[in-house]
Scaffold this active site. Structure first.
Site, PDB file in Angstrom:
ATOM      1  N   HIS A   1       0.843  -1.192   0.000  1.00  0.00           N
ATOM      2  CA  HIS A   1       0.000   0.000   0.000  1.00  0.00           C
ATOM      3  C   HIS A   1       0.885   1.252   0.000  1.00  0.00           C
ATOM      4  O   HIS A   1       2.107   1.151   0.183  1.00  0.00           O
ATOM      5  CB  HIS A   1      -0.937   0.016   1.223  1.00  0.00           C
ATOM      6  CG  HIS A   1      -0.225  -0.083   2.527  1.00  0.00           C
ATOM      7  ND1 HIS A   1      -0.295  -1.193   3.336  1.00  0.00           N
ATOM      8  CD2 HIS A   1       0.603   0.776   3.154  1.00  0.00           C
ATOM      9  CE1 HIS A   1       0.447  -0.997   4.409  1.00  0.00           C
ATOM     10  NE2 HIS A   1       1.014   0.189   4.315  1.00  0.00           N
TER      11      HIS A   1
HETATM   12  C1  T46 Z   1       2.926   0.804   6.802  1.00  0.00           C
HETATM   13  C2  T46 Z   1       3.661  -0.477   6.957  1.00  0.00           C
HETATM   14  C3  T46 Z   1       5.154  -0.284   6.995  1.00  0.00           C
HETATM   15  C4  T46 Z   1      -4.276  -0.435  13.530  1.00  0.00           C
HETATM   16  O1  T46 Z   1      -5.371  -0.668  14.080  1.00  0.00           O
HETATM   17  N1  T46 Z   1      -3.539   0.664  13.902  1.00  0.00           N
HETATM   18  C5  T46 Z   1      -2.338   0.953  13.344  1.00  0.00           C
HETATM   19  O2  T46 Z   1      -1.707   1.952  13.726  1.00  0.00           O
HETATM   20  C6  T46 Z   1      -1.836   0.094  12.307  1.00  0.00           C
HETATM   21  C7  T46 Z   1      -0.503   0.393  11.644  1.00  0.00           C
HETATM   22  C8  T46 Z   1      -2.586  -0.984  11.946  1.00  0.00           C
HETATM   23  N2  T46 Z   1      -3.779  -1.239  12.561  1.00  0.00           N
HETATM   24  C9  T46 Z   1      -4.525  -2.445  12.183  1.00  0.00           C
HETATM   25  C10 T46 Z   1      -5.084  -2.430  10.778  1.00  0.00           C
HETATM   26  C11 T46 Z   1      -5.069  -3.896  10.387  1.00  0.00           C
HETATM   27  O3  T46 Z   1      -6.251  -4.495  10.818  1.00  0.00           O
HETATM   28  O4  T46 Z   1      -3.643  -3.561  12.235  1.00  0.00           O
HETATM   29  C12 T46 Z   1      -3.913  -4.479  11.196  1.00  0.00           C
HETATM   30  C13 T46 Z   1      -2.665  -4.746  10.354  1.00  0.00           C
HETATM   31  O5  T46 Z   1      -2.309  -3.537   9.640  1.00  0.00           O
HETATM   32  P1  T46 Z   1      -1.707  -3.556   8.147  1.00  0.00           P
HETATM   33  O6  T46 Z   1      -2.286  -4.680   7.411  1.00  0.00           O
HETATM   34  O7  T46 Z   1      -1.904  -2.175   7.578  1.00  0.00           O
HETATM   35  O8  T46 Z   1      -0.157  -3.829   8.434  1.00  0.00           O
HETATM   36  P2  T46 Z   1       1.056  -3.752   7.409  1.00  0.00           P
HETATM   37  O9  T46 Z   1       2.204  -4.366   8.086  1.00  0.00           O
HETATM   38  O10 T46 Z   1       0.670  -4.291   6.077  1.00  0.00           O
HETATM   39  O11 T46 Z   1       1.332  -2.192   7.201  1.00  0.00           O
HETATM   40  C14 T46 Z   1       1.849  -1.425   8.281  1.00  0.00           C
HETATM   41  C15 T46 Z   1       1.166  -0.061   8.345  1.00  0.00           C
HETATM   42  O12 T46 Z   1      -0.266  -0.231   8.341  1.00  0.00           O
HETATM   43  C16 T46 Z   1       1.520   0.865   7.228  1.00  0.00           C
HETATM   44  O13 T46 Z   1       1.153   2.181   7.568  1.00  0.00           O
HETATM   45  O14 T46 Z   1       3.423   1.716   6.172  1.00  0.00           O
HETATM   46  O15 T46 Z   1       3.246  -1.232   8.111  1.00  0.00           O
END
Ligand code: T46
Length: 135
Positions: free
Chosen positions: A48
């Site tokens: 993303h």
């Molecule tokens: C990024 C990369 C490097 C939350 O509730 N609060 C938060 O602050 C974050 C970051 C995530 N979440 C929840 C949303 C999803 O249900 O945690 C779950 C996993 O998040 P996500 O799939 O977005 O995780 P990554 O590792 O794909 O991405 C993250 C960050 O979201 C993003 O901003 O730049 O790490």
């Protein structure tokens, strides 16, 4: 393309310490912190871009490969040094993979969590970049 921030390390016989202050060691006010660990080696995360938020990624232990794509060029970098932060402060598609066992990835972020700030479709990201990233 990648921008690295070297942090000042206080090392002595007791070990090492790195302090990080908002707007001093990172160029924004830190509004949120999250960390990622326990990622199986075959898994990928990210996939993303963000419309506005800025962040600094620090690999506190282990190592991870980060793919950065600004809509024109792609670059893979390896993060494996807790004294070095990767600043992502421009619209960038990012993916994280090849997490070594025991890796802990810390993120210092300029905004509270907001799902509306994410672009999760690469085509949409690419078009948005080509239109000049109107926010
Ligand atoms: C990024 C990369 C490097 C939350 O509730 N609060 C938060 O602050 C974050 C970051 C995530 N979440 C929840 C949303 C999803 O249900 O945690 C779950 C996993 O998040 P996500 O799939 O977005 O995780 P990554 O590792 O794909 O991405 C993250 C960050 O979201 C993003 O901003 O730049 O790490």
């Amino acid at each position: 393309m990648p921008i690295f921030i070297p942090f000042h390390e206080h090392a002595d016989s007791r070990g090492n310490l790195v302090p990080i202050e908002s707007k001093r060691d990172v160029p924004f006010s830190i509004e949120r912190v999250y960390y990622i660990w326990g990622v199986p080696q075959e898994e990928r995360r990210g996939g993303h871009a963000h419309k506005t938020l800025e962040q600094v990624l620090i690999c506190l232990s282990g190592s991870v490969t980060i793919l950065l794509d600004d809509g024109f060029t792609r670059e893979e970098i390896q993060l494996n040094n807790p004294c070095k932060g990767l600043l992502i402060n421009r619209p960038t598609w990012r993916e994280m993979y090849s997490f070594a066992p025991g890796t802990v990835l810390l993120a210092l972020v300029s905004e509270p969590y907001n799902e509306n700030d994410y672009i999760r479709d690469y085509k949409e990201f690419s078009q948005w970049i080509k239109q000049g990233c109107d926010r």
